[in-house]
Design an enzyme around this catalytic site. Structure first.
Site, PDB file in Angstrom:
ATOM      1  CE  LYS A  63     -24.138  -2.474  39.809  1.00  0.00           C
ATOM      2  NZ  LYS A  63     -23.288  -2.641  38.696  1.00  0.00           N
ATOM      3  CG  ASP A 102       3.015  -2.835  -6.435  1.00  0.00           C
ATOM      4  OD1 ASP A 102       4.261  -2.455  -6.130  1.00  0.00           O
ATOM      5  OD2 ASP A 102       2.551  -3.686  -7.302  1.00  0.00           O
ATOM      6  CG  ASP A 143      15.449 -22.077  33.370  1.00  0.00           C
ATOM      7  OD1 ASP A 143      14.431 -21.295  32.805  1.00  0.00           O
ATOM      8  OD2 ASP A 143      16.730 -21.971  33.229  1.00  0.00           O
ATOM      9  CG  ASP A 168     -20.307   2.347  34.168  1.00  0.00           C
ATOM     10  OD1 ASP A 168     -20.611   1.399  34.072  1.00  0.00           O
ATOM     11  OD2 ASP A 168     -20.725   3.335  33.270  1.00  0.00           O
ATOM     12  CG  HIS A 174      14.880 -18.143  36.211  1.00  0.00           C
ATOM     13  ND1 HIS A 174      15.921 -17.462  35.844  1.00  0.00           N
ATOM     14  CD2 HIS A 174      14.779 -18.978  35.096  1.00  0.00           C
ATOM     15  CE1 HIS A 174      16.547 -17.638  34.745  1.00  0.00           C
ATOM     16  NE2 HIS A 174      15.852 -18.700  34.388  1.00  0.00           N
ATOM     17  CB  SER A 177       7.078  -0.127   4.194  1.00  0.00           C
ATOM     18  OG  SER A 177       7.006   1.448   4.062  1.00  0.00           O
ATOM     19  N   GLY A 178       8.595   1.382   6.795  1.00  0.00           N
ATOM     20  CA  GLY A 178       9.767   2.146   7.188  1.00  0.00           C
ATOM     21  C   GLY A 178      10.313   3.313   6.003  1.00  0.00           C
ATOM     22  CG  LEU A 191      -2.081  -0.915   1.094  1.00  0.00           C
ATOM     23  CD1 LEU A 191      -1.877  -2.291   0.864  1.00  0.00           C
ATOM     24  CD2 LEU A 191      -2.839  -0.897   2.481  1.00  0.00           C
ATOM     25  CG  ASP A 192       3.841   3.583  -2.861  1.00  0.00           C
ATOM     26  OD1 ASP A 192       4.633   3.460  -3.956  1.00  0.00           O
ATOM     27  OD2 ASP A 192       4.125   4.444  -2.136  1.00  0.00           O
TER      28      ASP A 192
END
Length: 793
Positions: free
Chosen positions: A503, A228, A340, A505, A338, A173-174, A139-140
């Site tokens: 109450k 394109d 694994d 929302d 941790h 696309s940058g 999309l250009d």
């Protein structure tokens, strides 16, 4: 004077790097060394999308401020280990490079190959061309158009592709526009896909001639988006996802979410922003990765065999074993300690990082984060991973053995693990339940089942200890109130002693605190922790564990709860989107009850006593966690609620116990406006300005006889809401009418959907047959399921 060249070894490959300080992007001062750093760090996400595809490059030897040239043929001085495949041209065969690892990415950057372009097809094992495995639409934007217009066209294209069973992924696309990719099954040739893309472009041009053009002529493009389709031609290439662009600044072809495309400030992303995104939410382009790229591709891409003692296989394919299903739990002293957990599956070890180790009782769940699959050789690995390498730190085996599998699904794994004799694990039945995300970095809960053979002899330590209850507590599920009127609620308050809460929302949420971490669950049971990071980051309930009950509310510019604003937060799952909306739309967690404290059941206590416990727990909490005050007069509370545009009040019996998952007449809700949760069963097509979209929704209430039709709602929808509804309802389309009693007129042009989505409406009155008159849409309720919907009294 430039630094002398240096020889480096990257994943066992020797490279000669020079001019690392050379500025490649003059506007930002970005150097060749920084370009190489970006490519090595983005490699785990980028490599699967380059695998097997010939690469055409654009090289900028003197930086993007100077000239560039296309490079197809691999230069004579390229290292011999760079994979290559020949492609015939009119002037003879040219050897194109194949990017099969980080070393090749680094080499290409060394020779200033800034942009990497690839076709939509891949080579097979013999060097032949496969059929394309992805569709691309470029999309250009022409002069006078920009990203916003490209995003609009992308949404139109997506709607068509979704109807065809193809879910596309957008990429900014940058450079100027947007690329739209959709996966293909490989059964069609490039010519067939090109023809399809051309017809799609012409269809969009016919439907939207004011914005879309499919012609190649540049004269037709001003103010429009050129779609394109030709890049699906087998001889054409497109900028590869995650490739840098040779522009003034180091922008990237960046995969994006559809919610991001709705942002009016949508822009192209720089390479440091892309690295941060991938680190937070993973690869948004992952659904386009070839399924035969190999399960160990990510593992190999993250490690250098020459630098780490870890096993680094030559092939990403894995090594199936005919033996018993094996597991290992490793204690990993990396940046933070941790554990694994790794389970043998399809020739690899499917892996989770578990910060707090194996739970020591069924009443505590531990967070588990899926990591990349590991090779089978990791079953016996222990050692020191050097500083600077991925996962640096010491690794030891905590326990290992075999496991008996009961269930393995994408979202749930149940197994019994039998550790080594005399080991700390013993025999334990465990469940892994996915709560958010997919693939690497997805979040799971590790749960110890009640039917263990025996508790572990020495489970991994947890940050906070607490006494276990004599019997397992029931799963958290919120207590519900009964609809009432002001006179009835007033008389109840006189009888009980006044206890009035506002109450709010918002969305009901149970908070589960383990002494260090707060997790949030919606009324439906869905884990919504990641959606409200400001709440979980602020949590401070002290060292004792607890389960609290409250409401998540979004605040408008006046500091008042707004359900419409909350809609923008409720549906998000991607970290960058959540962080962006959290800054724009703050939320608070308003507490009003407590179910458990320090492992003990608080539900049997009277409300007044539970409130005292809650006040002590919340004493150290700070905004956005708030404990609102209690009112002592129904009429004054209703007047205040009306003045603050609140939903209403809840009058409670101070002696009431907490009844999990039950509706009680000891809690009476009084609403200032009439509202009703409904199930969506159909769509009436729009007309006029809504032509081609949703005109109204057909609403139902579940009954023992089936879904009872209660009218339609066609107001209260903004453009963003309609787009969100269309995306949510399109996959639910069906030929079957879900209602038991919808009228002929309403059914004449209805598009039926499976009755799986819950929404909420406000309305003027209900007729004797429960039809809701003058209904206005309030929003989707992802926290509710259809079986929870009932007609309000």
């Amino acid at each position: 004077m430039p630094a002398p060249p240096q020889e480096v070894v990257v994943d066992g490959r020797r490279l000669r790097l020079s001019n690392l300080e050379k500025v490649m992007y003059p506007e930002t001062g970005t150097t060749k060394g920084e370009v190489i750093d970006y490519l090595t760090r983005i490699a785990p996400a980028m490599l699967p999308h380059l695998a097997g595809r010939p690469v055409t490059r654009i090289r900028w030897p003197d930086g993007t401020g100077e000239g560039s040239f296309f490079a197809k043929h691999l230069e004579a001085g390229a290292p011999p280990w760079v994979a290559r495949r020949p492609i015939e041209h009119s002037t003879g065969a040219k050897d194109y490079p194949l990017v099969d690892g980080i070393p090749t990415l680094v080499y290409l950057a060394q020779v200033a190959s800034i942009e990497l372009h690839v076709p939509q097809w891949r080579f097979d094992a013999t060097g032949g061309r496969r059929n394309p495995d992805r569709l691309v639409l470029d999309l250009d934007p022409g002069p006078g158009a920009g990203l916003a217009e490209c995003a609009e066209v992308a949404r139109w294209a997506r709607a068509i592709l979704l109807d065809l069973g193809m879910d596309p992924v957008p990429v900014t696309s940058g450079s100027k526009g947007v690329h739209l990719y959709a996966p293909l099954d490989g059964s069609r040739t490039s010519d067939e896909i090109s023809a399809f893309a051309k017809e799609l472009a012409r269809l969009l041009e016919a439907d939207h001639p004011d914005l879309v053009v499919s012609q190649m002529s540049k004269a037709a493009r001003p103010g429009k988006v050129f779609l394109d389709w030709s890049q699906n031609n087998g001889k054409k290439t497109t900028i590869a996802p995650y490739s840098l662009r040779g522009r003034d600044r180091p922008t990237v072809a960046a995969p994006r979410s559809w919610d991001e495309l709705d942002d009016p400030d949508l822009r192209h992303l720089l390479f440091d922003e892309v690295l941060e995104r991938v680190g937070g939410v993973g690869d948004l382009f992952a659904t386009l990765a070839p399924t035969d790229a190999g399960p160990l591709a990510s593992y190999i891409a993250k490690r250098s065999a020459a630098k780490t003692p870890e096993p680094v296989p030559d092939s990403p394919a894995g090594t199936p074993s005919a033996g018993s299903a094996r597991f290992v739990i490793q204690e990993h002293h990396a940046r933070r300690l941790h554990y694994d957990l790794r389970l043998e599956r399809d020739g690899v070890l499917v892996s989770w990082a578990v910060p707090r180790g194996i739970p020591d009782s069924p009443s505590t769940n531990h967070l588990a984060v899926m990591t990349e699959p590991h090779p089978m050789e990791y079953l016996g690995f222990a050692g020191e991973i050097p500083a600077g390498e991925y996962g640096a730190g010491s690794m030891s085996i905590w326990d290992t053995g075999t496991f008996a599998l009961e269930k393995w699904r994408d979202d749930e794994v149940i197994f019994t693990a039998n550790g080594r004799e005399g080991g700390p694990l013993g025999s334990v039945r465990l469940a892994l339940i996915r709560t958010s995300g997919d693939g690497e970095k997805s979040q799971w809960l590790l749960h110890r089942m009640k039917t263990d053979a025996a508790p572990p002899a020495s489970a991994p330590p947890a940050p906070a200890s607490r006494p276990s209850p004599a019997t397992p507590l029931p799963p958290p599920s919120p207590m519900l109130a009964t609809t009432s009127t002001p006179p009835l609620a007033r008389r109840a308050a006189e009888r009980w002693g006044a206890w009035v809460e506002f109450k709010w929302d918002g969305v009901r949420a149970l908070g589960i605190w383990d002494g260090q971490t707060l997790r949030l669950r919606a009324r439906s049971g869905t884990d919504i922790t990641a959606r409200y990071p400001e709440v979980t980051a602020a949590a401070a309930f002290g060292p004792a564990s607890c389960v609290v009950d409250g409401e998540i509310v979004a605040l408008d510019e006046r500091g008042r709860p707004s359900f419409s604003l909350l809609q923008h937060r409720m549906h998000l799952t991607k970290t960058p989107e959540i962080e962006r909306e959290a800054r724009r739309i703050p939320v608070q967690y308003l507490l009003f009850d407590v179910l458990e404290v320090d492992g003990r059941d608080a539900a049997p206590l009277p409300l007044a006593q539970r409130r005292e416990l809650l006040e002590r727990l919340a004493a150290d909490a700070h905004e956005p966690i708030v404990l609102p005050p209690i009112a002592d007069d129904v009429d004054d509370a209703l007047a205040t609620a009306r003045a603050m545009d609140l939903e209403g009040v809840v009058v409670k019996d101070p002696s009431s116990v907490y009844r999990r998952g039950q509706r009680s007449d000891q809690w009476l809700k009084v609403k200032l406006t009439l509202m009703q949760e409904i199930v969506i069963g159909g769509i009436r097509p729009g007309k006029g300005g809504r032509s081609g979209g949703i005109g109204s929704l057909l609403m139902g209430i579940p009954t023992p006889d089936g879904l009872h039709y209660v009218g339609r709602v066609g107001s209260g929808f903004g453009d963003a809401t309609l787009a969100r509804l269309d995306a949510a309802l399109t996959p639910l389309r069906t030929d079957e009418n879900p209602f038991v009693d919808v009228g002929q007129e309403e059914a004449s042009d209805a598009l039926w959907v499976r009755p799986e989505l819950v929404g909420e409406v406000e309305y003027a009155e209900a007729t004797p047959n429960a039809t809701l008159r003058h209904a206005r849409w309030r929003g989707l309720r992802p926290d509710k399921t259809p079986d929870q919907v009932r007609m309000e009294d």
